[in-house]
Design an enzyme around this catalytic site. Structure first.
Site, mmCIF file in Angstrom:
data_model
loop_
_atom_site.group_PDB
_atom_site.id
_atom_site.type_symbol
_atom_site.label_atom_id
_atom_site.label_comp_id
_atom_site.label_asym_id
_atom_site.label_seq_id
_atom_site.Cartn_x
_atom_site.Cartn_y
_atom_site.Cartn_z
ATOM 1 N N LYS A 81 0.800 -1.207 -0.069
ATOM 2 C CA LYS A 81 -0.018 0.002 -0.115
ATOM 3 C C LYS A 81 0.902 1.286 0.177
ATOM 4 C CE LYS A 81 -3.860 1.634 2.720
ATOM 5 N NZ LYS A 81 -4.653 1.670 3.847
ATOM 6 N N SER A 156 -9.218 2.557 2.894
ATOM 7 C CA SER A 156 -8.270 3.082 2.149
ATOM 8 C C SER A 156 -7.346 2.185 1.395
ATOM 9 C CB SER A 156 -7.340 4.060 2.921
ATOM 10 O OG SER A 156 -6.696 3.380 3.854
ATOM 11 N N SER A 180 -10.106 0.239 6.992
ATOM 12 C CA SER A 180 -9.490 0.344 5.588
ATOM 13 C C SER A 180 -8.949 -1.109 5.142
ATOM 14 C CB SER A 180 -8.240 1.294 5.711
ATOM 15 O OG SER A 180 -8.639 2.592 5.928
#
Length: 477
Positions: A81, A156, A180
């Site tokens: 990420k 996210s 997330s």
């Protein structure tokens, strides 16, 4: 040798077996992913930063060792990420402030994962600083949902989830503060697991005991998630909160399919509106546990203070980690981030003391709840995937939310009480969009959570629904 695109549809566990047997090489699986990314990611924008030269260099070093000595993942590629530093690779955090940032050293989590045979080949897209559950930013733009390109992939960890759903990853790293790992898993029809804090070591930043956010695994099925959790877990002195890996692997726990005796289902945790279709699909999935002889009852712990508590603690986290950016780079921050930092700077010691006391009380009540129930089940997200242009969910089932975070209460309530939780694909809307079931266990009981999730996954029969090719929005009737 041409890349074998049939590998895209294989499970991560199956590809690792092939790597360990020598049937395929780490270089060959990178070739497969590079070809798949070229084919489908232009429409999705899940992996905006690629680092295949670095990956092939790492893979070549691994291949100097016998396959059995290449670590748990044996050379399997894993995207990271874009909030997390990877040495020598553009790491933007989705912010124009860091659009040219190339860190010299990787985060501890990345070093550990690479030490276990993971090969980093890409950075997955994220909203600016991971703020908000819709993956868009001013650096790379929006990530689209492979199930319907007009829809959000949530966030996210939206890039990670969309990559898994579209076959440009077998496993993916993500992180989770207010859902997330779980929200994008729900929207994209894959599995995302938020571990107990300390389970995955990482480089501390801003605060040693900063624990609302954790790192965790994502994959297309429960066993693959367990495999990646094994590769991510471990104790390191550099992260003083990290805890040792258990004696029995998480993959073995998942494969045990150990049956929970009694589980609870709640449509809303008593704290949030939920779309009626989402509530109906998740309830039906939870009740199918009864087919294995599991007792299913409707119940939930008292989490009534979750909204007030989380809003305060999240704002404090933004204040301690981002206040300097507000002072020096305000014009480059998105409005939601500015709001969150400013809310944090307004907090008093009394405000924080109240929020911490609420968290302690809710956690104690939740642990008491798990003396009766092995698992708690509820929707992972209160809505089906919404249009990608919509910054956040402003309304649900007649209720208007007060800010861009409040609609995430069903997941951030679980964050607050320190429990491991995952989102399991459990069904679809009438228009074919995925819905996730949140499954929660007592703190540090990832083994029981994974075993129960794998059992229910078998009952539901949905684990072969991904990967898919990107799907355009259905034509209007």
């Amino acid at each position: 040798m041409a890349a074998d695109q049939a590998l895209v549809k294989e499970t991560a566990c199956a590809v690792v077996d092939k790597l360990k047997s020598g049937e395929v090489t780490p270089i060959e699986v990178l070739d497969v992913l590079e070809e798949r990314i070229a084919e489908v990611d232009g429409a999705i924008n899940a992996l905006p930063t690629l680092c295949f030269d670095r990956a092939r260099g790492h893979a070549a070093e691994l291949m100097k060792k016998p396959p059995a000595e290449r670590g748990l993942l044996a050379g399997l590629p894993v995207p990271i990420k874009d909030l997390t530093a990877v040495a020598g690779v553009l790491t933007t955090q989705g912010s124009p402030i860091y659009k040219d940032n190339v860190p010299a050293r990787s985060d501890l989590m990345v070093e550990h994962l690479e030490g276990n045979g993971g090969v980093v080949y890409a950075k997955s897209n994220t909203p600016e600083f991971g703020a908000g559950a819709n993956t868009f930013n001013e650096v790379f733009g929006a990530t689209r949902n492979p199930w319907d390109l007009s829809r959000s992939a949530a966030g996210s960890s939206g890039g990670a989830a969309a990559a898994l759903a579209s076959g440009t990853a077998w496993l993916a790293h993500g992180s989770d503060m207010g859902g997330s790992l779980r929200n994008p898993a729900s929207f994209c029809g894959i599995v995302g697991l938020r571990p107990s804090f300390g389970r995955v070591a990482h480089t501390p930043a801003a605060k040693i005991d900063r624990n609302l956010g954790v790192q965790g695994p994502m994959a297309r099925n429960v066993e693959d998630v367990a495999l990646l959790l094994d590769a991510m877990s471990g104790e390191y002195a550099a992260d003083p909160l990290s805890i040792p890996s258990p004696a029995t692997s998480f993959l073995a726990a998942a494969r045990s399919r150990q049956k929970p005796l009694r589980v609870a289902y709640s449509p809303d945790l008593g704290i949030t509106p939920v779309d009626p279709e989402v509530a109906a699909v998740t309830r039906k999935a939870a009740e199918r546990f009864a087919e294995a002889g599991v007792i299913v009852e409707q119940a939930q712990p008292d989490l009534s203070e979750a909204h007030e508590c989380f809003q305060a603690l999240r704002a404090f986290d933004f204040a301690i980690s981002k206040a300097d950016l507000l002072r020096t780079k305000r014009d480059l921050l998105k409005p939601e981030v500015i709001w969150n930092i400013e809310q944090g700077l307004k907090l008093s010691v009394d405000d924080l003391a109240k929020a911490e006391a609420q968290r302690v009380a809710m956690t104690a009540r939740t642990i008491e709840f798990f003396k009766t129930y092995d698992l708690l089940l509820c929707p992972a997200t209160i809505t089906a995937p919404f249009p990608v242009e919509q910054r956040y969910l402003a309304e649900c089932n007649g209720h208007t939310f007060g800010n861009y975070v409040e609609w995430l209460g069903i997941v951030y309530a679980i964050t607050l009480v320190c429990c491991p939780a995952l989102s399991l694909p459990c069904g679809f809307t009438a228009t074919g969009l995925p819905i996730g079931l949140q499954m929660v266990a007592r703190p540090r009981n990832e083994a029981g959570l994974l075993a129960g999730a794998a059992l229910l996954e078998d009952i539901l029969g949905l684990k072969s629904t991904t990967p898919i090719d990107p799907r355009p929005a259905p034509a209007s009737l």
